[in-house]
Design an enzyme around this catalytic site. Structure first.
Site, short mmCIF file in Angstrom:
data_model
loop_
_atom_site.label_atom_id
_atom_site.label_comp_id
_atom_site.label_asym_id
_atom_site.label_seq_id
_atom_site.Cartn_x
_atom_site.Cartn_y
_atom_site.Cartn_z
N HIS A 102 39.48 30.81 43.53
CA HIS A 102 38.73 32.04 43.29
C HIS A 102 39.43 33.23 43.94
CE1 HIS A 102 36.86 30.31 47.00
NE2 HIS A 102 37.09 31.53 47.44
N ARG A 106 35.19 43.06 47.55
CA ARG A 106 33.93 43.68 47.97
C ARG A 106 33.44 44.68 46.92
NH1 ARG A 106 37.90 43.75 51.96
NH2 ARG A 106 37.41 42.60 53.86
N GLU A 153 34.52 35.81 43.41
CA GLU A 153 33.52 35.83 44.47
C GLU A 153 33.33 37.28 44.92
OE1 GLU A 153 32.80 34.51 49.12
OE2 GLU A 153 34.25 33.40 47.91
N ASN A 157 28.15 43.86 51.44
CA ASN A 157 27.77 44.00 52.83
C ASN A 157 26.68 45.06 52.93
OD1 ASN A 157 29.72 42.24 54.36
ND2 ASN A 157 31.17 43.48 53.22
N HIS A 171 45.24 44.84 39.08
CA HIS A 171 44.12 44.58 38.18
C HIS A 171 43.85 43.08 38.08
CE1 HIS A 171 47.73 44.31 35.47
NE2 HIS A 171 47.09 43.21 35.09
N GLU A 219 42.47 44.19 32.85
CA GLU A 219 43.27 44.21 31.63
C GLU A 219 42.70 43.19 30.67
OE1 GLU A 219 47.91 43.77 30.09
OE2 GLU A 219 47.34 42.98 32.06
#
Length: 361
Positions: A102, A106, A153, A157, A171, A219
């Site tokens: 993965h 953030r 993932e 926060n 990208h 993309e």
């Protein structure tokens, strides 16, 4: 799986900054007194003699035990041992069962991002986890189960609604069967299209570029049905040949293809563990004359599966990589990991394959 926080935040750091909390999936604070497991030499699970696989450490022990050995002879043995160690380590890396698990980054509004990815990009929300005592929430999204697909993932926060993406991250790539149709849908949902559908410069593949609500670029690549629609992570590097060499030797990736575009002053290299049409890959981009990039604090890292985090860490060090989290189990969940930086400072976390599957159960 991995919690991440902004650089300037007062929130306790997570794996992306290599501090952990016992409640999160990869979460123990490195500031705690965790007994570190000695790298490699005493824990090698291989038929290769220890003194050969882990030459630098073995050489040091041999020198300590054989004080009468001549300096010149010891030096020659150390050089020979190092050469043998590198050869054995690199051979093992090639045989290791590795897969990109993965990518972590953030976002400022988790529900908004989930809505965009599911409605516009066709992803599925695989799971979501809130940890109020640590003031963060994770969401895992993708096109198939985590145990067999490369997924995203996301980390939110509490109280942080914006991040600096920087210029180093490029990208993500998503393979779709109809770029024009996908772009029309994104426009209808209010999404931002930064490059209209059309052939890639110098080629025939139809592509388009869009931005998610936080400004991360995607993309869209027109392809037939593929088992891995989330197909690329593009990162900019300052020395392409150096990066290719590192990713091949330390990470065990294959150089799938390399293309120079002198007209536009950049070169790309596709690195991965299998063909681009069936596996997620890392796209490394070198822009002529640019050796450093501002990485910001939005993008965090890629996680890769491995059969042995201890051997992985040793191989990374032999190839000049920097280990930022010594290999070993995380308190509370016992998942073994190690973390490192590549020559440009991009973070990667290696996760024990068996431990990862156990967590998925």
């Amino acid at each position: 799986m991995v919690r991440i926080i902004p650089m300037a935040s007062s929130i306790r750091p997570s794996l992306s900054s290599f501090r952990f909390s016992g409640t999160s999936r990869f979460g123990v604070s490195l500031s705690s007194n965790i007994p570190s497991r000695r790298l490699g030499f005493f824990h090698l699970r291989s038929a290769v003699p220890q003194s050969q696989f882990f030459g630098p450490k073995a050489s040091k022990l041999l020198r300590g035990e054989r004080n009468g050995m001549a300096v010149g002879t010891a030096g020659n043995m150390a050089q020979a041992s190092t050469a043998t160690t590198q050869e054995n380590a690199l051979e093992w890396v090639k045989k290791d069962k590795r897969r990109m698990l993965h990518v972590v980054y953030r976002v400022g509004d988790l529900d908004r991002t989930i809505k965009f990815y599911t409605e516009c990009l066709g992803m599925k929300l695989l799971r979501k986890r809130d940890i109020p005592e640590e003031r963060y929430t994770n969401a895992f999204l993708g096109y198939g189960p985590e145990d067999s697909h490369f997924v995203i993932e996301l980390t939110y926060n509490y109280g942080v609604d914006k991040y600096d993406i920087g210029y180093g991250f490029g990208h993500f790539g998503i393979a779709v069967e109809d770029v024009v149709k996908t772009v029309d849908l994104i426009k209808a949902k209010g999404g931002k299209v930064t490059r209209e559908p059309g052939p890639v410069k110098g080629g025939n593949t139809v592509i388009a570029f869009i931005e998610d609500p936080d400004g991360y670029k995607f993309e869209l690549l027109e392809r037939g049905p593929t088992p891995e629609p989330l197909c690329q992570v593009m990162l900019r590097v300052g020395d392409l040949d150096r990066s290719i060499n590192f990713y091949e030797k330390a990470f065990g990736m294959e150089l799938l293809r390399k293309r120079d575009n002198p007209e536009y002053k950049y070169t790309i290299a596709m690195m991965g563990y299998g063909p681009e049409d069936k596996n997620a890959v890392v796209e490394l981009t070198y822009n002529y004359g640019v050796t450093e990039y501002d990485k910001g604090n939005g993008y965090a890292q890629i996680a890769i599966g491995t059969d042995d985090v201890y051997k992985t860490a040793e191989a990374i060090m032999l190839c000049g990589g920097k280990i930022t989290r010594e290999p070993g189990p995380l308190p509370g969940i016992n998942t073994k990991i190690t973390a490192c930086l590549d020559p440009d400072g991009w973070k990667t976390v290696f996760v024990d394959n068996i431990d990862f599957l156990k967590e998925m159960e």
